[in-house]
Design a protein around this motif. Structure first.
Motif, PDB file in Angstrom:
ATOM      1  N   ALA A 187       4.909  13.736  78.328  1.00  0.00           N
ATOM      2  CA  ALA A 187       3.804  14.436  77.677  1.00  0.00           C
ATOM      3  C   ALA A 187       4.288  15.086  76.389  1.00  0.00           C
ATOM      4  CB  ALA A 187       3.227  15.479  78.624  1.00  0.00           C
ATOM      5  N   SER A 188       3.451  15.068  75.377  1.00  0.00           N
ATOM      6  CA  SER A 188       3.815  15.710  74.109  1.00  0.00           C
ATOM      7  C   SER A 188       3.784  17.216  74.275  1.00  0.00           C
ATOM      8  CB  SER A 188       2.854  15.286  73.002  1.00  0.00           C
ATOM      9  OG  SER A 188       1.565  15.848  73.238  1.00  0.00           O
ATOM     10  N   LEU A 189       4.543  17.891  73.432  1.00  0.00           N
ATOM     11  CA  LEU A 189       4.556  19.348  73.490  1.00  0.00           C
ATOM     12  C   LEU A 189       3.172  19.902  73.179  1.00  0.00           C
ATOM     13  CD1 LEU A 189       6.062  22.009  73.814  1.00  0.00           C
ATOM     14  CD2 LEU A 189       6.739  21.856  71.414  1.00  0.00           C
ATOM     15  N   ASP A 190       2.473  19.296  72.227  1.00  0.00           N
ATOM     16  CA  ASP A 190       1.133  19.778  71.867  1.00  0.00           C
ATOM     17  C   ASP A 190       0.184  19.711  73.056  1.00  0.00           C
ATOM     18  OD1 ASP A 190       1.887  20.352  69.298  1.00  0.00           O
ATOM     19  OD2 ASP A 190       1.144  18.469  68.443  1.00  0.00           O
ATOM     20  N   PRO A 244       2.712  35.349  77.092  1.00  0.00           N
ATOM     21  CA  PRO A 244       4.046  34.787  76.820  1.00  0.00           C
ATOM     22  C   PRO A 244       4.194  33.355  77.339  1.00  0.00           C
ATOM     23  CG  PRO A 244       4.231  37.016  77.680  1.00  0.00           C
ATOM     24  CD  PRO A 244       2.789  36.621  77.849  1.00  0.00           C
ATOM     25  N   VAL A 245       4.868  32.514  76.539  1.00  0.00           N
ATOM     26  CA  VAL A 245       5.103  31.109  76.892  1.00  0.00           C
ATOM     27  C   VAL A 245       6.602  30.829  76.836  1.00  0.00           C
ATOM     28  CG1 VAL A 245       4.714  28.694  76.252  1.00  0.00           C
ATOM     29  CG2 VAL A 245       2.864  30.374  75.992  1.00  0.00           C
ATOM     30  N   ILE A 246       7.153  30.359  77.955  1.00  0.00           N
ATOM     31  CA  ILE A 246       8.563  29.970  78.026  1.00  0.00           C
ATOM     32  C   ILE A 246       8.636  28.461  78.209  1.00  0.00           C
ATOM     33  CG2 ILE A 246      10.749  30.200  79.275  1.00  0.00           C
ATOM     34  CD1 ILE A 246       9.835  32.965  80.182  1.00  0.00           C
ATOM     35  N   TYR A 284      16.477  19.092  71.207  1.00  0.00           N
ATOM     36  CA  TYR A 284      16.125  18.353  69.993  1.00  0.00           C
ATOM     37  C   TYR A 284      14.869  18.939  69.362  1.00  0.00           C
ATOM     38  CZ  TYR A 284      19.486  14.628  71.050  1.00  0.00           C
ATOM     39  OH  TYR A 284      20.636  13.914  71.293  1.00  0.00           O
ATOM     40  N   GLU A 285      14.677  18.665  68.069  1.00  0.00           N
ATOM     41  CA  GLU A 285      13.462  19.010  67.331  1.00  0.00           C
ATOM     42  C   GLU A 285      13.126  20.499  67.440  1.00  0.00           C
ATOM     43  OE1 GLU A 285      10.613  16.395  69.034  1.00  0.00           O
ATOM     44  OE2 GLU A 285      11.467  14.602  68.125  1.00  0.00           O
ATOM     45  N   LEU A 286      14.124  21.333  67.321  1.00  0.00           N
ATOM     46  CA  LEU A 286      13.906  22.770  67.464  1.00  0.00           C
ATOM     47  C   LEU A 286      13.109  23.341  66.296  1.00  0.00           C
ATOM     48  CD1 LEU A 286      17.399  23.923  68.826  1.00  0.00           C
ATOM     49  CD2 LEU A 286      15.339  23.331  70.113  1.00  0.00           C
ATOM     50  N   SER A 287      13.279  22.783  65.116  1.00  0.00           N
ATOM     51  CA  SER A 287      12.547  23.292  63.953  1.00  0.00           C
ATOM     52  C   SER A 287      11.041  23.165  64.134  1.00  0.00           C
ATOM     53  CB  SER A 287      12.977  22.549  62.686  1.00  0.00           C
ATOM     54  OG  SER A 287      14.320  22.841  62.361  1.00  0.00           O
ATOM     55  N   SER A 288      10.610  22.173  64.926  1.00  0.00           N
ATOM     56  CA  SER A 288       9.173  21.957  65.134  1.00  0.00           C
ATOM     57  C   SER A 288       8.547  23.064  65.975  1.00  0.00           C
ATOM     58  CB  SER A 288       8.931  20.602  65.806  1.00  0.00           C
ATOM     59  OG  SER A 288       9.480  20.588  67.114  1.00  0.00           O
ATOM     60  N   LEU A 289       9.379  23.943  66.573  1.00  0.00           N
ATOM     61  CA  LEU A 289       8.848  25.044  67.374  1.00  0.00           C
ATOM     62  C   LEU A 289       8.223  26.127  66.497  1.00  0.00           C
ATOM     63  CD1 LEU A 289      11.792  25.430  69.913  1.00  0.00           C
ATOM     64  CD2 LEU A 289       9.514  24.532  70.413  1.00  0.00           C
ATOM     65  N   ALA A 290       8.648  26.216  65.256  1.00  0.00           N
ATOM     66  CA  ALA A 290       8.103  27.233  64.343  1.00  0.00           C
ATOM     67  C   ALA A 290       6.601  27.025  64.192  1.00  0.00           C
ATOM     68  CB  ALA A 290       8.796  27.148  62.988  1.00  0.00           C
ATOM     69  N   GLY A 291       5.866  28.079  64.394  1.00  0.00           N
ATOM     70  CA  GLY A 291       4.417  27.985  64.271  1.00  0.00           C
ATOM     71  C   GLY A 291       3.694  27.637  65.550  1.00  0.00           C
ATOM     72  N   THR A 292       4.448  27.360  66.640  1.00  0.00           N
ATOM     73  CA  THR A 292       3.814  27.073  67.923  1.00  0.00           C
ATOM     74  C   THR A 292       3.658  28.365  68.724  1.00  0.00           C
ATOM     75  OG1 THR A 292       5.883  26.709  69.150  1.00  0.00           O
ATOM     76  CG2 THR A 292       4.964  24.826  67.933  1.00  0.00           C
ATOM     77  N   ALA A 293       3.034  28.239  69.894  1.00  0.00           N
ATOM     78  CA  ALA A 293       2.825  29.401  70.763  1.00  0.00           C
ATOM     79  C   ALA A 293       4.037  29.682  71.646  1.00  0.00           C
ATOM     80  CB  ALA A 293       1.598  29.176  71.634  1.00  0.00           C
ATOM     81  N   VAL A 294       5.090  28.887  71.501  1.00  0.00           N
ATOM     82  CA  VAL A 294       6.277  29.073  72.349  1.00  0.00           C
ATOM     83  C   VAL A 294       7.018  30.341  71.924  1.00  0.00           C
ATOM     84  CG1 VAL A 294       8.479  28.102  73.092  1.00  0.00           C
ATOM     85  CG2 VAL A 294       6.516  26.597  72.730  1.00  0.00           C
ATOM     86  N   PHE A 322      13.576  30.204  65.555  1.00  0.00           N
ATOM     87  CA  PHE A 322      12.890  29.176  64.782  1.00  0.00           C
ATOM     88  C   PHE A 322      11.450  29.650  64.618  1.00  0.00           C
ATOM     89  CE2 PHE A 322      16.485  27.026  66.578  1.00  0.00           C
ATOM     90  CZ  PHE A 322      16.902  26.147  65.593  1.00  0.00           C
ATOM     91  N   GLY A 323      11.141  30.189  63.448  1.00  0.00           N
ATOM     92  CA  GLY A 323       9.862  30.854  63.285  1.00  0.00           C
ATOM     93  C   GLY A 323       9.844  32.091  64.164  1.00  0.00           C
ATOM     94  N   ASN A 324       8.826  32.196  65.023  1.00  0.00           N
ATOM     95  CA  ASN A 324       8.744  33.313  65.966  1.00  0.00           C
ATOM     96  C   ASN A 324       9.246  32.944  67.355  1.00  0.00           C
ATOM     97  OD1 ASN A 324       7.570  35.176  64.123  1.00  0.00           O
ATOM     98  ND2 ASN A 324       5.580  34.154  64.387  1.00  0.00           N
ATOM     99  N   THR A 325       9.902  31.795  67.454  1.00  0.00           N
ATOM    100  CA  THR A 325      10.368  31.301  68.754  1.00  0.00           C
ATOM    101  C   THR A 325      11.853  31.595  68.949  1.00  0.00           C
ATOM    102  OG1 THR A 325       8.748  29.508  68.681  1.00  0.00           O
ATOM    103  CG2 THR A 325      10.552  29.293  70.265  1.00  0.00           C
ATOM    104  N   HIS A 326      12.169  32.294  70.014  1.00  0.00           N
ATOM    105  CA  HIS A 326      13.557  32.492  70.407  1.00  0.00           C
ATOM    106  C   HIS A 326      14.052  31.205  71.083  1.00  0.00           C
ATOM    107  CE1 HIS A 326      13.178  36.903  69.912  1.00  0.00           C
ATOM    108  NE2 HIS A 326      11.995  36.780  70.521  1.00  0.00           N
ATOM    109  N   VAL A 327      15.234  30.754  70.732  1.00  0.00           N
ATOM    110  CA  VAL A 327      15.831  29.575  71.377  1.00  0.00           C
ATOM    111  C   VAL A 327      17.233  29.927  71.843  1.00  0.00           C
ATOM    112  CG1 VAL A 327      16.591  27.181  71.120  1.00  0.00           C
ATOM    113  CG2 VAL A 327      14.490  27.951  69.982  1.00  0.00           C
ATOM    114  N   ILE A 328      17.524  29.607  73.110  1.00  0.00           N
ATOM    115  CA  ILE A 328      18.873  29.758  73.643  1.00  0.00           C
ATOM    116  C   ILE A 328      19.308  28.422  74.223  1.00  0.00           C
ATOM    117  CG2 ILE A 328      20.384  30.972  75.259  1.00  0.00           C
ATOM    118  CD1 ILE A 328      18.401  33.273  75.282  1.00  0.00           C
ATOM    119  N   VAL A 329      20.465  27.948  73.795  1.00  0.00           N
ATOM    120  CA  VAL A 329      21.063  26.735  74.349  1.00  0.00           C
ATOM    121  C   VAL A 329      22.322  27.142  75.106  1.00  0.00           C
ATOM    122  CG1 VAL A 329      22.065  24.474  73.862  1.00  0.00           C
ATOM    123  CG2 VAL A 329      20.167  25.318  72.462  1.00  0.00           C
TER     124      VAL A 329
END
Length: 380
Positions: free
Chosen positions: A278-281, A292-294, A301-311, A344-351
């Protein structure tokens, strides 16, 4: 996939041949017999492949032992190759200047063989000690959204890349249980590669039963990683869920506190079945963007695409942070974030670098870990 395995076996064979040749020339050059050397070398070089074959066909204690030895041999291959290659380059550089007399070369090769072997073994020992001593990395993160139950925070423990199987076994599960329990989490999230590959060694001793965690308000959840797809997914997922760990496969669930978990099927499914995922959208369309969305996605992959999403927070693993230097250099080039934290934008990312290992039970230049995250929401 066939091309991939051909490349892997070619590299494996050529690296072993190079190491065997260096040792054979060093020993024979000073008059030592190389028969036993060749026999021992062939046995050690065969252990990893033999262990994997036996693990898939008939898992037992022997397959565990072969996998452990084979894993360490892969570490020996990596660092033995790098040290020998460095020595060969330095030897070529000195040739025009005749810094080493020709008569001294046979003894020099023997000393190099001894030195390389000892240095590599010491690296293996140090890497093993590092690999069995995981740490807890703690994060305090703020999101501009409200929780639904009157609280303004949630305590999460996340664990990636356990790789349960022939190498990561009961003792590791007991250690992990102690580490997680010490954090007193409200929810535990497993970020893929919980199982190493073949489910056989896990089922044989019911390894996941040794993960003993206290009751938590929001339970335990997991997603698939690429290694779950290497084994029997139809057995792995039911086994994991039999231990009260809900596996999210392209699903969205809402917790009692309003936090939404989006669990993505690992991208490996696109290679294995051709059905895609399934696509993220489409998944985010099922969420309430005011809460809140986790996002749980094994491969970062494709972490830059998280900017602007509700994640608000994405948690990933997969990279092991390279596990052993200089492989860390490769993972740093492959991923926008191969380890640690970034916005990435307003999205926190931890790897995460992961709790377990693949192949050698070694870590050089990286640390095994679990994540302890306090997620704070808007209080007013």
């Amino acid at each position: 996939m066939a091309i991939f395995f051909i490349i892997v076996f070619t590299v494996y064979f050529l690296t072993n041949f190079y190491l065997w040749f260096k040792g054979h020339r060093a020993l024979s050059g000073v008059g030592f017999s190389t028969t036993w050397y060749t026999v021992v070398f062939l046995v050690l070089a065969s252990t990893f492949i033999a262990g994997k074959i036996l693990e898939h066909s008939y898992t037992n204690l022997l397959s565990d032992i072969l996998n452990v030895i084979g894993g360490f041999w892969m570490g020996f291959m990596l660092y033995g190759f790098l040290i020998w290659l460095t020595a060969d380059i330095l030897h070529l550089l000195q040739k025009p200047f005749h810094l080493i007399p020709d008569a001294s070369i046979p003894k020099m090769r023997l000393w190099l063989f001894t030195g390389v072997s000892v240095a590599t073994v010491l690296l293996i020992v140090a890497g093993f000690i590092n690999a069995v001593n995981p740490l807890t990395r703690r994060y305090n993160l703020d999101v501009d959204k409200k929780f639904a139950n009157g609280k303004d925070s949630m305590h999460i423990v996340a664990v990636s890349d356990i790789h349960l199987g022939s190498i990561i076994r009961k003792r590791s599960m007991r250690h992990l249980s102690e580490m997680i329990s010490r954090e007193e989490p409200e929810i535990v999230l497993f970020l893929g590669d919980l199982i190493d590959g073949s489910i056989g060694p896990v089922l044989r001793d019911d390894l996941l039963s040794h993960l003993a965690l206290p009751a938590m308000p929001y339970g335990q959840y997991a997603i698939t990683g690429n290694h779950e797809f290497m084994g029997d997914l139809k057995k792995s997922i039911p086994y994991i869920e039999s231990k009260s760990i809900r596996v999210l496969t392209d699903e969205v669930i809402r917790l009692d506190n309003g936090v939404q978990l989006v669990g993505r099927t690992d991208r490996t499914v696109m290679q294995g079945t051709g059905k895609g995922r399934a696509s993220l959208d489409s998944l985010l369309a099922q969420t309430d963007t005011s809460a809140p969305v986790i996002l749980l996605d094994h491969q970062p992959y494709e972490l830059s695409s998280l900017a602007g999403t509700a994640v608000d927070l994405q948690l990933s693993g997969h990279t092991h942070n390279g596990q052993m230097w200089p492989l860390t250099i490769i993972t740093n080039k492959m991923f926008e974030l191969s380890h640690g934290y970034k916005m990435f934008g307003n999205t926190h990312v931890i790897v995460s670098s992961g709790f377990g290992i693949w192949g050698p039970r070694m870590r050089i230049g990286t640390r095994p870990e679990i994540l302890s995250i306090t997620l704070k929401g808007r209080s007013e």
